[in-house]
Design an enzyme around this catalytic site. Structure first.
Site, PDB file in Angstrom:
ATOM      1  N   CYS A 153       7.040   1.828   5.536  1.00  0.00           N
ATOM      2  CA  CYS A 153       7.753   2.016   6.802  1.00  0.00           C
ATOM      3  C   CYS A 153       8.688   0.852   7.072  1.00  0.00           C
ATOM      4  O   CYS A 153       9.803   1.038   7.549  1.00  0.00           O
ATOM      5  CB  CYS A 153       6.775   2.145   7.959  1.00  0.00           C
ATOM      6  SG  CYS A 153       5.117   2.516   7.448  1.00  0.00           S
ATOM      7  N   GLN A 170      -6.402   1.393   2.194  1.00  0.00           N
ATOM      8  CA  GLN A 170      -6.090   0.688   0.946  1.00  0.00           C
ATOM      9  C   GLN A 170      -7.343   0.305   0.158  1.00  0.00           C
ATOM     10  O   GLN A 170      -7.285   0.121  -1.051  1.00  0.00           O
ATOM     11  CB  GLN A 170      -5.282  -0.582   1.241  1.00  0.00           C
ATOM     12  CG  GLN A 170      -3.881  -0.324   1.760  1.00  0.00           C
ATOM     13  CD  GLN A 170      -2.939   0.253   0.717  1.00  0.00           C
ATOM     14  OE1 GLN A 170      -3.134   0.079  -0.489  1.00  0.00           O
ATOM     15  NE2 GLN A 170      -1.920   0.952   1.170  1.00  0.00           N
TER      16      GLN A 170
END
Ligand SMILES: *Cc1c(COP(=O)(O)O)cnc(C)c1O
Length: 397
Positions: free
Chosen positions: A325, A179
């Site tokens: 997820c 990220q």
């Protein structure tokens, strides 16, 4: 219908310039980089160029970059590789409670093999404590794996201080920078990082390609066995178009970094301040300080996050309750829970992540829709304090 994508932390669209550089490597330049003829050499040169670009954005040398199938494989390789390389020295690993599942589940896998793992707490801003880290170190500690920046609520960790502690105790330091790459300036040498995971599809490159930075001098065993690709460290015929795309995406990310950060921060801060002004009973998860420029994670009290997501989806607004997820499951975010957020606030949290194609007009549209949707959902929500009172009155009769 308008479609507004606010889930850049889940994945990003491939930029036009990136796609253009990739295209010839599917057809004209389809050669195998290991082959000893012209189109093979061309593919090999293209990989070398991409490797330089990825190395350059993090201040590494080309020989320290190894292409993998993405962030997940890089995390697995770094953690399992270090565990195996140092198994004679010790069996203790330190990580945090807010890591991506690619790190957490890999650590759980190693626990079954007899390794011991300490999962560090985080404060209400999602940051680990350096004191707690140092206290967790034992004679058996072989690896510290702490993510650079969190995918759910954007907290950026004190990476330089963590690496200082790791170095002081002669422990390998891995960071998942999936990220952070392209969103935070990164210099692996200055930051003292030994292993760093990266992924292309979070920086406007294609999916299924990433890299692991392995500091020169550090040797870990292979995760994938086979041919001699990646200087015998990662077998399998190279995904040449994807590698080329990742390289171009890295080059663009480096060239645009300052502007990208400034623009995203401006939009992000505008979004947060407008939501706070226009919608009652909302709060930001974490602090504006040490936060990814494109991350907005907020609690909309008395509303179920899933309901809010569905209502926004009907208006063409794409956001998420957390990681890609966890969104498919009903388990509350392990990240927000670790920050000490009460479970009902976790279920009322929504993540918006903005990126290079987000405009002020998009944000204004989302703000209008969000205000209306939240109002409507709160009118019918059983969690709403006013409705709870109404229900109670009815029961009393
Ligand atoms: C997306 C992500 C990963 C996984 O990367 P893939 O390339 O999708 O395998 C790992 N860690 C973090 C923090 C991520 O955001």
């Amino acid at each position: 219908m308008k479609q507004i994508y606010l889930d850049y932390s889940a994945t990003t669209p491939v930029k036009k310039e990136v796609l253009e550089e990739m295209l010839p490597y599917f057809s004209e330049n389809f050669g195998n980089p290991s082959s000893l003829y012209e189109i093979g050499f061309e593919a090999k040169d293209a990989i070398a160029k991409a490797r330089s670009r990825v190395a350059h954005i993090i201040g590494a040398s080309d020989r320290e970059i190894f292409f993998t199938s993405g962030g997940t494989e890089s995390d697995n390789w770094a953690i399992i590789g270090t565990a195996r390389a140092f198994k004679n020295k010790g069996n203790h690993i330190i990580t945090s409670k807010i890591e991506h599942h690619a790190v957490l589940h890999t650590c759980e896998f190693l626990e079954k093999e007899g390794y011991e793992v300490t999962y560090l707490n985080v404060d209400s801003n999602g940051r680990i404590s350096i004191e707690e880290l140092e206290e967790a170190i034992t004679d058996n500690t072989i690896l510290i794996s702490i993510m650079f920046a969190n995918n759910e609520m954007g907290a950026i960790q004190p990476i330089k201080e963590i690496s200082r502690i790791a170095k002081k105790h002669n422990i390998v330091f891995h960071t998942d920078a999936v990220q952070a790459l392209g969103n935070v300036p990164i210099d692996v040498k200055d930051l003292g990082i030994d292993l760093m995971s990266m992924s292309s599809h979070k920086i406007y490159g294609p999916k299924g390609i990433g890299a692991l930075y392995i500091r020169k001098g550090l040797v870990i065993p292979n995760l994938i066995h086979g041919g001699g690709q990646e200087r015998k460290k990662r077998a399998g015929t190279e995904n040449v178009p994807a590698i080329v795309g990742f390289g171009k995406a890295a080059e663009l990310a480096e060239a645009n970094l300052d502007r990208h950060i400034k623009e995203l921060e401006t939009l992000r801060n505008y979004f947060i301040s407008e939501v706070t002004k226009r919608i009652p009973d909302v709060s930001l998860n974490g602090s504006l300080e040490n936060r990814l420029p494109g991350n907005i994670n907020m609690v909309f009290n008395y509303i179920e996050g899933e309901a809010l997501l569905l209502a926004m989806d009907h208006k063409g607004i794409y956001a998420s309750t957390g990681s890609a997820c966890s969104s498919a499951s009903f388990s509350p975010s392990h990240v927000l829970l670790a920050m000490g957020l009460p479970v009902e606030k976790v279920y009322s949290s929504i993540r918006f992540t903005i990126g290079d194609f987000t405009t002020k007009e998009d944000i204004d549209y989302v703000l209008d829709e969000l205000e209306a949707i939240v109002k409507k959902l709160r009118e019918i929500s059983p969690f709403n304090k006013d409705n709870v009172m109404k229900t109670a009155q009815v029961c009393n009769c």
